[in-house]
Design a protein around this motif. Structure first.
Motif, short mmCIF file in Angstrom:
data_model
loop_
_atom_site.label_atom_id
_atom_site.label_comp_id
_atom_site.label_asym_id
_atom_site.label_seq_id
_atom_site.Cartn_x
_atom_site.Cartn_y
_atom_site.Cartn_z
N TYR A 225 -24.24 98.20 59.13
CA TYR A 225 -25.30 97.42 58.49
C TYR A 225 -26.70 97.92 58.83
N THR A 226 -26.92 98.32 60.06
CA THR A 226 -28.26 98.78 60.45
C THR A 226 -28.73 99.93 59.57
N PHE A 227 -27.82 100.77 59.13
CA PHE A 227 -28.20 101.98 58.40
C PHE A 227 -27.74 101.94 56.95
N VAL A 228 -27.54 100.71 56.43
CA VAL A 228 -27.08 100.61 55.05
C VAL A 228 -28.15 101.10 54.07
N GLY A 229 -29.43 100.94 54.42
CA GLY A 229 -30.50 101.43 53.56
C GLY A 229 -30.46 102.95 53.42
N PRO A 230 -30.53 103.69 54.53
CA PRO A 230 -30.39 105.16 54.44
C PRO A 230 -29.08 105.60 53.80
N LEU A 231 -27.98 104.87 54.06
CA LEU A 231 -26.69 105.22 53.47
C LEU A 231 -26.75 105.14 51.94
N LEU A 232 -27.28 104.04 51.42
CA LEU A 232 -27.35 103.87 49.98
C LEU A 232 -28.35 104.83 49.34
N GLY A 350 -24.09 103.28 65.69
CA GLY A 350 -24.35 103.75 64.34
C GLY A 350 -25.35 104.88 64.31
N GLY A 351 -26.40 104.77 65.14
CA GLY A 351 -27.38 105.85 65.21
C GLY A 351 -26.77 107.15 65.71
#
Length: 392
Positions: A225-232, A350-351
């Motif tokens: 969830y923390t990196f869902v923005g960069p993932l998308l 996640g990082g």
């Protein structure tokens, strides 16, 4: 104590203020990339804004709740929101990333005073047969922040700059202080707690093992969830509008899941609910490693993932209160701290996954972490049964 008609008004006031807390805590998820660009760091480094907040909350919340145990609940709630608001102001003014992290830590201290006390007040004002729903109602504000607060903050950050998002949270926090002071009755006091109570709970391996399930479950979610923005952005090519829409859908799932989780906890039992939710996470999160998909399928996946992810909190709180009813305030404070320990660990893992294996590995890593959470709840439940048999 509150008068006859007060509990419902008090509970929804606390829920509204927890919306503010949730928005301030998680709003950076919606604009990690603008912050990273502003300070010329990577998205993984910017992700430490979540980790610092989480660790600060985890360390400070149980201590502050214990130190203020003899103070009237309205004063503690208002003070917590005031400290949180000051932290938001300093975030908006921060000239560097280290200063921003320090301001986030201060905000976490205020949040750590407010949220567990709000849950303890809701539990104390509610009869046992509706306690799960009352706790779900208080947590509703945190999950509603996923629907409106986090996406709105991300949109504001991309449109007007990330500092503007913190100013908005500050404004809403000031309104929350007024709401608490005018709507929460004076003189709300329950059994006083002290640092000695904190020590009792910390030394109880069974209760602490149960509390730390919150860490393992949410830690798995925050890997992704923390990196869902960069993932998308990387896999789907989505910018401001696409990421904002995904966060809104995620938030809708969180709200429905939170309310549904209270219903499940009251009717099906806490442990069966949490086992089911762990299995769902194991199945769903690896699907994110298969992106890109058609946009409608991605949004559906975000919704279902959030639905099952945020259904666990009411059941977890009910279970903890059943294990240590006399230490409710401290147990709920530690559980709230465990939320942020989980987000800190999940964000850090996640990082590391993002830096070493790329965005495509985040879903699989989250699924593996959810499998560990399943083992945790099964072990914890077995230990509780053995203790109850021994006591019998």
């Amino acid at each position: 104590m509150a008068e006859a008609g007060a509990p419902r008004a008090v509970i929804w006031t606390l829920s509204a203020c927890n919306f503010v807390i949730g928005m301030g805590a998680f709003v950076v998820i919606g604009f990690l990339r603008p912050v990273a660009d502003a300070f010329a760091v990577s998205s993984g480094t910017a992700g430490w804004l979540m980790t610092v907040y989480a660790l600060s909350y985890a360390v400070l919340s149980p201590v502050l709740v214990s130190l203020t145990g003899a103070v009237g609940r309205r004063r503690v709630l208002a003070a917590g929101l005031a400290i949180f608001a000051l932290g938001m102001a300093l975030c908006a003014l921060a000239p560097s990333l280290p200063v921003l992290m320090g301001a986030r830590a201060l905000a976490a201290a205020g949040a750590g005073m407010f949220t567990p006390v709000s849950a303890a007040v809701a539990a104390a004002l509610s009869p046992p047969e509706t306690r799960g729903r009352a706790l779900a109602a208080v947590v509703f504000g945190l999950t509603l922040a996923q629907v409106a607060g986090v996406p709105a903050g991300g949109w504001i950050a991309y449109t007007f700059g990330w500092r503007a998002a913190f100013w908005v949270v500050l404004a809403v926090a000031l309104a929350g202080i007024w709401l608490v002071w005018t709507r929460v009755p004076r003189g709300l006091r329950f059994r006083p707690v002290a640092l000695s109570d904190l020590g009792i709970v910390l030394r109880d391996g069974l209760v602490m093992g149960a509390i730390l399930f919150t860490t393992s479950f949410l830690g798995a979610i925050f890997v992704l969830y923390t990196f869902v923005g960069p993932l998308l952005s990387e896999t789907m090519g989505w910018g401001r509008d696409g990421v904002t829409l995904a966060l809104v859908v995620f938030g809708v799932g969180a709200v429905i899941g939170n309310l549904g989780g209270g219903w499940m906890a009251d009717r099906l039992g806490a442990v069966p609910t949490m086992v089911t939710l762990c299995i769902a996470q194991i199945v769903l999160m690896p699907a994110f490693s298969g992106l890109p998909y058609p946009p409608a399928l991605v949004l559906l996946l975000c919704f279902v993932w959030s639905l099952v992810g945020w259904s666990f909190m009411a059941g977890q709180q009910v279970r903890l209160l059943s294990l240590a009813p006399e230490e409710a305030s401290v147990v709920l404070a530690l559980n709230a701290a465990a939320i942020y320990v989980g987000s800190a660990i999940g964000s850090a893992v996640g990082g590391a996954v993002l830096s070493s294996a790329g965005t495509g590995a985040l879903g699989v890593a989250g699924g593996i972490a959810a499998f560990l959470a399943l083992g945790h709840i099964l072990w914890s439940h077995r230990a509780a049964r053995l203790r109850s048999l021994g006591a019998g």
